[in-house]
Design an enzyme around this catalytic site. Structure first.
Site, PDB file in Angstrom:
ATOM      1  N   GLY A   9      46.333  47.274  39.560  1.00 21.72           N
ATOM      2  CA  GLY A   9      45.637  48.266  38.748  1.00 21.72           C
ATOM      3  C   GLY A   9      44.342  47.656  38.260  1.00 21.72           C
ATOM      4  O   GLY A   9      44.072  46.469  38.502  1.00 21.72           O
ATOM      5  N   PHE A  12      42.907  46.115  32.003  1.00 20.60           N
ATOM      6  CA  PHE A  12      43.487  46.824  30.846  1.00 20.60           C
ATOM      7  C   PHE A  12      44.593  47.809  31.217  1.00 20.60           C
ATOM      8  O   PHE A  12      45.013  48.606  30.383  1.00 20.60           O
ATOM      9  CB  PHE A  12      42.403  47.573  30.038  1.00 20.60           C
ATOM     10  CG  PHE A  12      41.272  46.709  29.585  1.00 20.60           C
ATOM     11  CD1 PHE A  12      41.473  45.740  28.610  1.00 20.60           C
ATOM     12  CD2 PHE A  12      40.016  46.836  30.148  1.00 20.60           C
ATOM     13  CE1 PHE A  12      40.428  44.939  28.189  1.00 20.60           C
ATOM     14  CE2 PHE A  12      38.960  46.037  29.735  1.00 20.60           C
ATOM     15  CZ  PHE A  12      39.171  45.083  28.747  1.00 20.60           C
ATOM     16  N   THR A  16      49.447  42.355  33.146  1.00 23.31           N
ATOM     17  CA  THR A  16      50.009  41.147  32.534  1.00 23.31           C
ATOM     18  C   THR A  16      51.198  41.498  31.650  1.00 23.31           C
ATOM     19  O   THR A  16      52.234  40.832  31.692  1.00 23.31           O
ATOM     20  CB  THR A  16      48.921  40.404  31.734  1.00 23.31           C
ATOM     21  OG1 THR A  16      47.886  40.039  32.645  1.00 23.31           O
ATOM     22  CG2 THR A  16      49.463  39.152  31.067  1.00 23.31           C
ATOM     23  N   GLU A  86      46.743  37.287  37.818  1.00 22.55           N
ATOM     24  CA  GLU A  86      45.358  37.202  38.327  1.00 22.55           C
ATOM     25  C   GLU A  86      45.342  36.686  39.776  1.00 22.55           C
ATOM     26  O   GLU A  86      44.491  35.872  40.163  1.00 22.55           O
ATOM     27  CB  GLU A  86      44.500  36.284  37.435  1.00 22.55           C
ATOM     28  CG  GLU A  86      44.453  36.721  35.969  1.00 22.55           C
ATOM     29  CD  GLU A  86      43.619  37.963  35.706  1.00 22.55           C
ATOM     30  OE1 GLU A  86      42.996  38.496  36.645  1.00 22.55           O
ATOM     31  OE2 GLU A  86      43.623  38.422  34.546  1.00 22.55           O
ATOM     32  N   GLN A  88      44.325  38.004  42.398  1.00 23.13           N
ATOM     33  CA  GLN A  88      43.107  38.284  43.180  1.00 23.13           C
ATOM     34  C   GLN A  88      42.146  37.099  43.222  1.00 23.13           C
ATOM     35  O   GLN A  88      41.290  37.031  44.103  1.00 23.13           O
ATOM     36  CB  GLN A  88      42.376  39.519  42.641  1.00 23.13           C
ATOM     37  CG  GLN A  88      41.605  39.341  41.339  1.00 23.13           C
ATOM     38  CD  GLN A  88      42.487  39.362  40.101  1.00 23.13           C
ATOM     39  OE1 GLN A  88      43.651  39.713  40.170  1.00 23.13           O
ATOM     40  NE2 GLN A  88      41.944  38.986  38.960  1.00 23.13           N
ATOM     41  N   CYS A 188      37.486  55.825  35.011  1.00 22.14           N
ATOM     42  CA  CYS A 188      37.982  56.710  36.077  1.00 22.14           C
ATOM     43  C   CYS A 188      36.958  56.639  37.219  1.00 22.14           C
ATOM     44  O   CYS A 188      35.889  56.058  37.059  1.00 22.14           O
ATOM     45  CB  CYS A 188      38.143  58.135  35.553  1.00 22.14           C
ATOM     46  SG  CYS A 188      36.577  58.918  35.119  1.00 22.14           S
ATOM     47  N   HIS A 191      33.386  57.942  36.387  1.00 18.64           N
ATOM     48  CA  HIS A 191      32.542  57.174  35.466  1.00 18.64           C
ATOM     49  C   HIS A 191      32.373  55.716  35.854  1.00 18.64           C
ATOM     50  O   HIS A 191      31.863  54.915  35.074  1.00 18.64           O
ATOM     51  CB  HIS A 191      33.120  57.281  34.040  1.00 18.64           C
ATOM     52  CG  HIS A 191      32.989  58.654  33.465  1.00 18.64           C
ATOM     53  ND1 HIS A 191      34.021  59.325  32.862  1.00 18.64           N
ATOM     54  CD2 HIS A 191      31.906  59.485  33.436  1.00 18.64           C
ATOM     55  CE1 HIS A 191      33.596  60.519  32.467  1.00 18.64           C
ATOM     56  NE2 HIS A 191      32.315  60.641  32.802  1.00 18.64           N
TER      57      HIS A 191
HETATM   58  P1  ADP Z   1      45.775  43.822  32.356  1.00 20.61           P
HETATM   59  O1  ADP Z   1      46.555  42.572  32.629  1.00 20.61           O
HETATM   60  O2  ADP Z   1      46.045  44.917  33.370  1.00 20.61           O
HETATM   61  O3  ADP Z   1      44.308  43.592  32.187  1.00 20.61           O
HETATM   62  P2  ADP Z   1      47.133  43.711  29.785  1.00 20.61           P
HETATM   63  O4  ADP Z   1      48.588  43.843  30.102  1.00 20.61           O
HETATM   64  O5  ADP Z   1      46.620  42.349  29.451  1.00 20.61           O
HETATM   65  O6  ADP Z   1      46.293  44.412  30.975  1.00 20.61           O
HETATM   66  O7  ADP Z   1      46.751  44.626  28.551  1.00 20.61           O
HETATM   67  C1  ADP Z   1      47.085  45.990  28.496  1.00 20.61           C
HETATM   68  C2  ADP Z   1      46.726  46.472  27.088  1.00 20.61           C
HETATM   69  O8  ADP Z   1      45.324  46.573  26.940  1.00 20.61           O
HETATM   70  C3  ADP Z   1      47.226  47.846  26.763  1.00 20.61           C
HETATM   71  O9  ADP Z   1      48.560  47.811  26.332  1.00 20.61           O
HETATM   72  C4  ADP Z   1      46.277  48.267  25.624  1.00 20.61           C
HETATM   73  O10 ADP Z   1      46.771  47.882  24.368  1.00 20.61           O
HETATM   74  C5  ADP Z   1      45.026  47.461  25.872  1.00 20.61           C
HETATM   75  N1  ADP Z   1      43.868  48.261  26.297  1.00 20.61           N
HETATM   76  C6  ADP Z   1      42.587  47.974  26.006  1.00 20.61           C
HETATM   77  N2  ADP Z   1      41.745  48.861  26.570  1.00 20.61           N
HETATM   78  C7  ADP Z   1      42.500  49.741  27.249  1.00 20.61           C
HETATM   79  C8  ADP Z   1      42.214  50.896  28.068  1.00 20.61           C
HETATM   80  N3  ADP Z   1      40.965  51.319  28.291  1.00 20.61           N
HETATM   81  N4  ADP Z   1      43.248  51.555  28.620  1.00 20.61           N
HETATM   82  C9  ADP Z   1      44.513  51.139  28.392  1.00 20.61           C
HETATM   83  N5  ADP Z   1      44.841  50.085  27.649  1.00 20.61           N
HETATM   84  C10 ADP Z   1      43.859  49.363  27.077  1.00 20.61           C
HETATM   85 MG    MG Z   2      45.936  40.633  33.006  1.00 19.32          MG
END
Ligand code: ADP
Ligand code: MG
Length: 196
Positions: A9, A12, A16, A86, A88, A188, A191
């Site tokens: 994905g 955010f 993780t 991470e 990638q 999205c 954007h």
């Molecule tokens: P990733 O590892 O995919 O970058 P994390 O698991 O570290 O994501 O963090 C996810 C968290 O980030 C969500 O639970 C939410 O609290 C926060 N967050 C910050 N910005 C956004 C966003 N635009 N959409 C969804 N969650 C977000």
């Molecule tokens: Mg992450």
């Protein structure tokens, strides 16, 4: 426990968080769990994996190459469940894919990776492992683009927007630039902007 699971994905989207959730679950069940992260990812902490919400877990930090993985091979063999965050950032090689597939023959390997880079283009190392996955979990974030009316978009975000001084980063900006909320936003399709 064996097999390969992929969590993908944009930034955010909770990759993780999901990886840590699954690893914790198995750790509680008594499995030997190890979490690997590439040395490229220095955000928040150099020795832990930390989510954007502050969840954390100790990690084995490796150089993101097949040689880096080989150096910790014995440690990996000593565990039942291997998580890689991470993913990638690992340099693609056929050998690296083979290495992970071999591990997945008698261990559960779970990799979390960005679906696309900031340009909206796939990472080779992700592309090459996806067909081997037993399970692919696709996560989405929330598009935080703010329109002229001052409202946030709020649609499901499938892309990662890089910002330089608050503006969309151009296509020729370097592919890897470690950063968090100050330089990236979830967007999205509509954007997601990459000026050429
Ligand atoms: P990733 O590892 O995919 O970058 P994390 O698991 O570290 O994501 O963090 C996810 C968290 O980030 C969500 O639970 C939410 O609290 C926060 N967050 C910050 N910005 C956004 C966003 N635009 N959409 C969804 N969650 C977000
Ligand atoms: Mg992450």
């Amino acid at each position: 426990m064996d097999g390969l699971r992929v969590i993908i994905g944009p930034m955010f989207s909770g990759k993780t968080t999901e990886l840590l959730r699954v690893l914790r679950k198995y750790a509680i069940a008594g499995y030997r769990v190890v979490l690997v992260k590439p040395s490229t990812d220095t955000r928040y902490s150099s020795s832990k994996v930390v989510s954007h919400d502050g969840l954390e877990m100790d990690a084995l930090v490796v150089e993101p190459t097949i040689d880096g993985l080989k150096k910790v091979h014995n440690i990996l063999l000593d565990h039942d469940i291997i998580g890689i965050d991470e993913y990638q950032f690992f340099n693609y090689s056929k050998e690296l894919i083979r290495f992970l597939l071999d591990l997945s023959n008698d261990k559960l390997v779970i990799v979390a990776a960005l679906n696309l880079d900031f340009r909206g283009e796939p990472w080779e190392v992700v592309k090459e492992i996806l067909p081997y996955a037993d399970d692919i979990k696709v996560l989405r974030a929330v598009c935080t683009h703010v329109g002229r009316d001052g409202r946030r978009c709020g649609r499901p975000a499938v892309r990662t927007q890089r910002l330089l001084d608050g503006r969309p980063a151009p296509y020729n900006s370097p592919r890897v630039l470690i950063g968090g909320r100050e330089s990236y936003e979830a967007r999205c399709r509509k954007h997601h902007e990459v000026p050429k």
